[in-house]
Design a protein around this motif. Structure first.
Motif: not given
Length: 238
Positions: A32-33, A160
């Motif tokens: 997610h990042e 994110s």
């Protein structure tokens, strides 16, 4: 009666509640990042490909010399392989979204278990390369979704920064204004190259990319972060 209700609530908590909290909200186990150092973020696009809107997204990315990850619907990828070929040839990444765009909570457990693998196999048949990431519709999870990803050897991919291009009342101007303060190295931004969100993203994207260039930011595919490469790798022609 009360005991049965209690066990039902416990089962619901285990099936939906914990995955919602730990995976969907806290992103445990999800990509997610990216690295917070450097100057790269990852633009991602869901729900395509659509011949009416995806080409404009690809045009804007090409003009800005940036790359993205497309989470595609299997039937649309099969119907428009030319768009998949173009995305790959221009250095983008194509991964799995779904076969049917249905919220995980609305699926039967068996359907939710099978969905990630079915989507990945059908999309891989179009891309002619392995699919290793799966983003379920709405980013929603149940225990069955997690099991399905594990069985298919897929990693869940979240975000994110949510662009919100799909929201009622969203415009290119309001969406851009909301996104700009949230752009930073390592961010994973979710937008749409098809469906209602595309009506906002397509006209907004050139301005977003220009603002990124002014800030010294560039978009890379998620694969580039995973490979640790700063230069995109074009996929072989289909």
């Amino acid at each position: 009666m009360r005991r049965g209700l209690g066990w039902g609530l416990i089962a619901l908590l285990g099936y939906i509640g914990l995955p919602y909290l730990l995976v969907q909200r806290l992103n445990l186990g999800l990509l997610h990042e990216g690295p917070p150092q450097g100057n790269t973020l990852a633009l991602t696009f869901d729900d395509g490909p659509d011949p009416q809107t995806t080409p404009a997204v690809l045009d804007a990315l090409k003009a800005a010399d940036m790359h993205a990850t497309f989470f595609v619907l299997a039937p649309l990828a099969e119907a428009h392989p030319d768009l998949i070929r173009r995305a790959l040839a221009e250095g983008h990444e194509v991964q799995a979204h779904a076969v049917r765009h249905v919220h995980a909570w609305m699926r039967s457990p068996w359907s939710a278990v099978l969905e990630p693998g079915r989507a990945a196999r059908r999309i891989a048949a179009v891309t002619r390369q392995p699919v290793h990431l799966h983003r379920p519709p709405h980013g929603a999870y149940t225990l069955a979704t997690i099991m399905g990803q594990r069985l298919a050897n897929l990693r869940g991919a979240h975000w994110s920064v949510e662009g919100g291009d799909w929201r009622t009342g969203a415009t290119p101007e309001t969406t851009l204004a909301a996104l700009l303060p949230r752009l930073s190295p390592g961010a994973v931004v979710v937008l749409h190259d098809a469906g209602p969100g595309a009506k906002v993203t397509v006209p907004m994207l050139p301005a977003l990319l220009k603002a990124m260039q002014v800030q010294g930011l560039r978009s890379v595919s998620l694969r580039e972060w995973q490979d640790g490469s700063s230069a995109p790798r074009n996929s072989a022609e289909l």
